[in-house]
Design a protein around this motif. Structure first.
Motif, PDB file in Angstrom:
ATOM      1  N   SER A 105      46.924  34.430  35.766  1.00  6.97           N
ATOM      2  CA  SER A 105      45.506  34.412  35.394  1.00  6.97           C
ATOM      3  C   SER A 105      44.944  32.998  35.396  1.00  6.97           C
ATOM      4  CB  SER A 105      45.320  35.043  34.009  1.00  6.97           C
ATOM      5  OG  SER A 105      46.072  34.350  33.031  1.00  6.97           O
ATOM      6  N   VAL A 168      55.742  39.420  39.673  1.00  3.45           N
ATOM      7  CA  VAL A 168      54.849  40.006  38.678  1.00  3.45           C
ATOM      8  C   VAL A 168      54.698  41.493  38.969  1.00  3.45           C
ATOM      9  CG1 VAL A 168      53.584  37.853  38.329  1.00  3.45           C
ATOM     10  CG2 VAL A 168      52.800  39.468  40.061  1.00  3.45           C
ATOM     11  N   ASP A 172      49.170  43.676  37.952  1.00  2.00           N
ATOM     12  CA  ASP A 172      48.573  42.355  37.721  1.00  2.00           C
ATOM     13  C   ASP A 172      47.948  41.808  39.001  1.00  2.00           C
ATOM     14  OD1 ASP A 172      49.458  42.515  35.131  1.00  2.00           O
ATOM     15  OD2 ASP A 172      51.326  41.429  35.527  1.00  2.00           O
ATOM     16  N   ASP A 175      44.697  43.654  39.674  1.00  2.00           N
ATOM     17  CA  ASP A 175      43.578  43.231  38.826  1.00  2.00           C
ATOM     18  C   ASP A 175      42.855  42.021  39.396  1.00  2.00           C
ATOM     19  OD1 ASP A 175      44.124  45.266  37.073  1.00  2.00           O
ATOM     20  OD2 ASP A 175      45.309  44.038  35.699  1.00  2.00           O
ATOM     21  N   TRP A 176      43.574  41.123  40.065  1.00  2.00           N
ATOM     22  CA  TRP A 176      42.975  39.893  40.571  1.00  2.00           C
ATOM     23  C   TRP A 176      42.639  39.958  42.057  1.00  2.00           C
ATOM     24  CZ3 TRP A 176      41.059  36.262  37.553  1.00  2.00           C
ATOM     25  CH2 TRP A 176      41.540  36.163  36.252  1.00  2.00           C
TER      26      TRP A 176
END
Length: 421
Positions: A105, A168, A172, A175-176
């Motif tokens: 993130s 990861v 995740d 999401d990005w």
């Protein structure tokens, strides 16, 4: 009746304890069989100690020893580099992200923002194909985030040394990711420098004396498509002036389909410095994206020359408040008068640079002045009356491939002339 009830109750009482006593005794024996006694006491009074298995502790000692273990595991997870995983055939080490890991993130926050991206000098590449193109061209990777080990194994192993590899969850990455179908791998690279890049030999072999200058292009999809057309046509260089969208924005990279690593791209230039990146004797041609301009140019009246598009040009520029007569503006020198020619007429006799403007504002005054100073012209793509203009990416593709066609014909004529002599 009372006596009979007492007699029946007395007769039934001994049966209940017998059943329960047998059940309890059976349970006790079952539990006893499961236990591992420490000492065995025989009826004669002899006591025999049983040896414990090696490494086995008493229950109290084991519970006391096992209490701090969760804290130790949590401490190890906070610094995952202490317990990296490996795959034997290559010896490459990677980390597994733990719950609450903020490395992905924090990096995404940087590469998704243009100010942070330019300050940190990092870009985001997503997908194995785009990452492989970047590595082949000499781009420097900093970190890879991936959901499956197979994705990272497909990359050249010599390029992964010294790079942070972090495994990861796919959620995740999803999401990005900006992709509808995420590829499962993201790469963080240092912002490429066109001087240090190694472009494909086939691209350099087919490179033409043809340049592209992007002026006020603000749509990421359009710019990515234009870069792809420039690479396909064989442009030797692409220049982006200030006001254009960042060429290394994720959406531009996705639309470019690897063109960023096939043709040199020079970003964020001031117009005063643009001539420094042009070959000697280059002529600058401005793409006329005004469909009504053709009708004005077909007129024999000198005062009609350029009025339609120039009024549109003035509408969006700082010179709008000076909207006196356009001829007066031209005499003052701030509005260059450029000759217009059809796009399919010969305009590649010298090294040529084509200026493509954005759809909202069109080309800038600086581009017109540069074209006038180099002896360039406006290139007109005729359209059906009533159609305002072509898409910027479409106009760029038409002009670039037309320039490629003209250069190929010129090369063929030269080879014929040499063969005759």
């Amino acid at each position: 009746m009372a006596a009979l009830a007492r007699g029946v109750g007395f007769a039934m009482r001994p049966l209940l304890p017998v059943v329960h006593t047998w059940d309890l005794e059976a349970r006790r024996w079952v539990r006893a069989l499961r236990r591992s006694p420490v000492k065995v006491v025989f009826p004669s009074g002899e006591v025999v100690e049983r040896k414990r298995a090696p490494g086995k502790l008493p229950r109290k000692a084991a519970s006391e020893t096992s209490r701090p273990e969760p804290q130790q595991e949590q401490t190890v997870q906070v610094s995952p580099s202490q317990t990296p995983s490996t795959w034997e055939e290559s010896g490459i080490r990677y980390d597994k992200a733990f719950p609450g890991d903020r490395r992905l993130s924090s990096v995404m926050t940087i590469v998704k923002s243009r100010p942070f991206r330019e300050k940190q000098g990092k870009i985001l590449l997503e997908g194995r194909r785009l990452i492989a193109d970047a590595l082949k061209a000499g781009a420097v990777p900093k970190a890879f985030f991936f959901s499956r080990l197979e994705y990272i194994k497909e990359l050249p192993l010599d390029k992964l040394k010294g790079v942070s590899l972090i495994k990861v969850k796919f959620e995740d990455i999803k999401d990005w990711s900006d992709l509808v179908t995420p590829r499962g791998i993201m790469g963080i690279f240092a912002k490429p420098d066109h001087v240090k890049m190694t472009y494909p030999k086939t691209q350099l072999h087919h490179s033409l004396p043809l340049l592209l200058i992007c002026d006020n292009l603000r749509d990421p999809g359009n710019l990515g498509t234009i870069l792809r057309s420039a690479a396909g046509a064989g442009c030797s260089k692409v220049l982006l002036t200030k006001g254009c969208v960042d060429a290394w924005e994720p959406k531009v990279l996705r639309a470019g389909m690897g063109a960023h690593f096939q043709v040199p791209i020079i970003n964020n230039l001031e117009w005063e410095t643009v001539p420094n990146y042009l070959p000697p004797d280059t002529r600058v041609y401005v793409a006329d994206n005004c469909g009504l301009y053709a009708q004005a140019q077909m007129s024999d009246t000198a005062s009609d020359r350029g009025l339609v598009c120039d009024r549109r040009f003035l509408k969006f520029r700082k010179y709008a408040e000076e909207e006196e007569d356009l001829e007066t503006g031209a005499r003052k020198g701030w509005l260059p008068e450029l000759e217009v020619q059809s796009y399919d007429s010969d305009w590649t006799e010298a090294p040529a640079a084509v200026v493509i403007g954005g759809e909202t504002y069109g080309v800038s005054l600086e581009s017109l002045q540069l074209a006038e100073s180099t002896g360039g012209k406006r290139l007109l793509i005729p359209v059906v009356p009533g159609v305002d203009s072509l898409n910027s990416a479409m106009a760029a593709s038409i002009l670039l491939f037309e320039g490629k066609r003209q250069l190929r014909l010129r090369a063929e004529h030269l080879s014929r002339d040499r063969s005759y002599h």
